[in-house]
Design a protein around this motif. Structure first.
Motif, PDB file in Angstrom:
ATOM      1  N   VAL A   1      37.626  41.084  47.932  1.00 40.60           N
ATOM      2  CA  VAL A   1      38.771  41.872  48.490  1.00 40.60           C
ATOM      3  C   VAL A   1      40.257  41.290  48.360  1.00 40.60           C
ATOM      4  O   VAL A   1      40.984  41.985  47.838  1.00 40.60           O
ATOM      5  N   LEU A   2      40.311  39.960  48.381  1.00 39.93           N
ATOM      6  CA  LEU A   2      41.703  39.216  48.350  1.00 39.93           C
ATOM      7  C   LEU A   2      42.050  39.314  46.981  1.00 39.93           C
ATOM      8  O   LEU A   2      43.074  39.749  46.712  1.00 39.93           O
TER       9      LEU A   2
ATOM     10  N   ASN B   1      42.943  43.049  45.836  1.00 41.87           N
ATOM     11  CA  ASN B   1      44.199  43.515  46.467  1.00 41.87           C
ATOM     12  C   ASN B   1      45.195  42.591  46.408  1.00 41.87           C
ATOM     13  O   ASN B   1      46.362  42.797  46.834  1.00 41.87           O
ATOM     14  N   ALA B   2      45.237  41.376  45.647  1.00 40.58           N
ATOM     15  CA  ALA B   2      46.140  40.372  45.475  1.00 40.58           C
ATOM     16  C   ALA B   2      47.725  41.054  44.899  1.00 40.58           C
ATOM     17  O   ALA B   2      48.597  40.513  45.271  1.00 40.58           O
ATOM     18  N   ARG B   3      47.406  42.024  44.165  1.00 38.12           N
ATOM     19  CA  ARG B   3      48.700  42.782  43.718  1.00 38.12           C
ATOM     20  C   ARG B   3      49.584  43.391  44.589  1.00 38.12           C
ATOM     21  O   ARG B   3      50.835  43.414  44.346  1.00 38.12           O
TER      22      ARG B   3
ATOM     23  N   ILE C   1      32.739  38.664  50.293  1.00 42.68           N
ATOM     24  CA  ILE C   1      33.547  39.999  50.522  1.00 42.68           C
ATOM     25  C   ILE C   1      34.853  39.720  50.616  1.00 42.68           C
ATOM     26  O   ILE C   1      35.850  40.123  50.102  1.00 42.68           O
ATOM     27  N   ALA C   2      35.119  38.515  51.339  1.00 42.37           N
ATOM     28  CA  ALA C   2      36.598  38.410  51.827  1.00 42.37           C
ATOM     29  C   ALA C   2      37.196  38.057  50.580  1.00 42.37           C
ATOM     30  O   ALA C   2      38.266  38.385  50.162  1.00 42.37           O
TER      31      ALA C   2
END
Lengths: 229, 101
Positions: free
Chosen positions: A75-76, A79-81, A71-72
């Motif tokens: 999500v990383l 969302n890296a943008r 999950i981590a």
């Protein structure tokens, strides 16, 4: 700079964009219920994670026992943008007091970042526009995901009304202004090309990072590219 | 780890990671001297990231999405009205869905 006038302007500017996000919020709430999340968990997730694409991705991994590391990482990746958004706004963000900086970062998302770019192109440096717009989007996302969770699995077909293209169409309106300047066309072309080529080569969402960085480098490497503000 | 607590931990982890992605950009840039080259890089970066998102969206989509966004771009270039541009793109996409060619 972050003013209350800017905050109000940001709210006004983003209100109609938030409207187009309503079906996505409802769809997420409904999908989350089906994935087994409780109402409280859905509300909490939307309130403190506040990242639509990442939240949808989390649902794909939502099975017992919950794979926290996966999950981590997902999500990383998704969302890296945000790194790029934050870096691009750094000259304005880093001039703010810490509390306002954290608040601005918390509501930083695709749509209000794009809107802030439009505002900067017209000469504004007021991050109140970013925060006001982000606040409207945050409110709308929370209200609509809760509504979706409440009414449950009645996912509407968003393509029937063209809602699925709304966000991309909004982005097109933002890049239309810089696209009128010939010196911007090469960096923009490089960004688009690299984003498409790396789409299937990189983990989900990282093609955006690759494209953005390539476009940024092209902007520095090519002589005669003038500053945008 | 209790099964009741696990979802809350997952949500907290996701929130922490997401907030990290939102704060790290400015933190890194604070350590980079703000020269003309860096400013030019950031200016190109701000436009490029939006272009990259749209390009990825188009690459995953079909002719329908391309037609919708092309119509939106054309209207934006001609009239510089964001609302009109977005509405045009959405109408083209909606009509395309209703009448498959």
């Amino acid at each position: 700079m972050l003013t209350f006038e800017g905050f109000k302007a940001g709210m006004r500017r983003m209100a109609w964009v938030a409207l187009f996000g309503v079906p996505f919020g409802i769809a997420f709430g409904a999908a989350a219920v089906e994935a087994g999340l409780s109402m409280a968990e859905i509300v909490a997730m939307s309130a403190i994670v506040y990242a639509g694409a990442a939240q949808f991705a989390m649902l794909q991994l939502w099975q017992q026992p919950l794979p926290l590391l996966s999950i981590a990482f997902v999500v990383l990746a998704v969302n890296a943008r945000h790194f790029i958004f934050g870096a691009a706004l750094a000259p304005l963000l880093n001039a703010l007091p810490m509390r306002q900086r954290l608040l601005s970062a918390f509501v930083l998302s695709d749509a209000n970042f794009a809107d802030m770019q439009s505002a900067r192109q017209s000469g504004s440096k007021d991050l109140g526009i970013l925060v006001g717009g982000g606040f409207v989007m945050w409110l709308s996302w929370n209200a609509t995901t809760a509504l979706g969770a409440f009414i449950g699995g009645s996912e509407k077909d968003m393509s029937r009304f063209g809602i699925d293209v709304a966000m991309a169409a909004f982005f097109v309106t933002v890049v239309a202004a810089p696209a009128r300047r010939a010196s911007n066309l090469l960096p923009m072309g490089v960004a688009a090309l690299v984003s498409v080529v790396t789409l299937s080569l990189l983990p989900h969402g990282w093609n955006v990072i690759a494209g953005a960085l390539a476009g940024g480098i092209a902007g520095v490497a090519i002589p005669g590219v003038t500053r945008e503000r | 780890m209790s099964a009741d607590l696990a979802p809350w931990i997952a949500i907290a982890v996701a929130a922490g990671v997401t907030f990290g992605t939102r704060t790290l950009g400015p933190v890194i840039m604070a350590r980079v001297p703000e020269t003309k080259r860096v400013q030019r890089f950031l200016d190109s970066l701000s436009t490029s990231v939006i272009v990259a998102i749209v390009a990825g969206f188009l690459a995953r989509g079909t002719l329908r999405e391309a037609a919708a966004l092309a119509a939106g771009a054309l209207v934006m270039m001609l009239f510089q009205k964001p609302m009109l541009s977005m509405s045009t793109a959405m109408v083209v996409a909606a009509v395309w869905s209703s009448y498959p060619p």
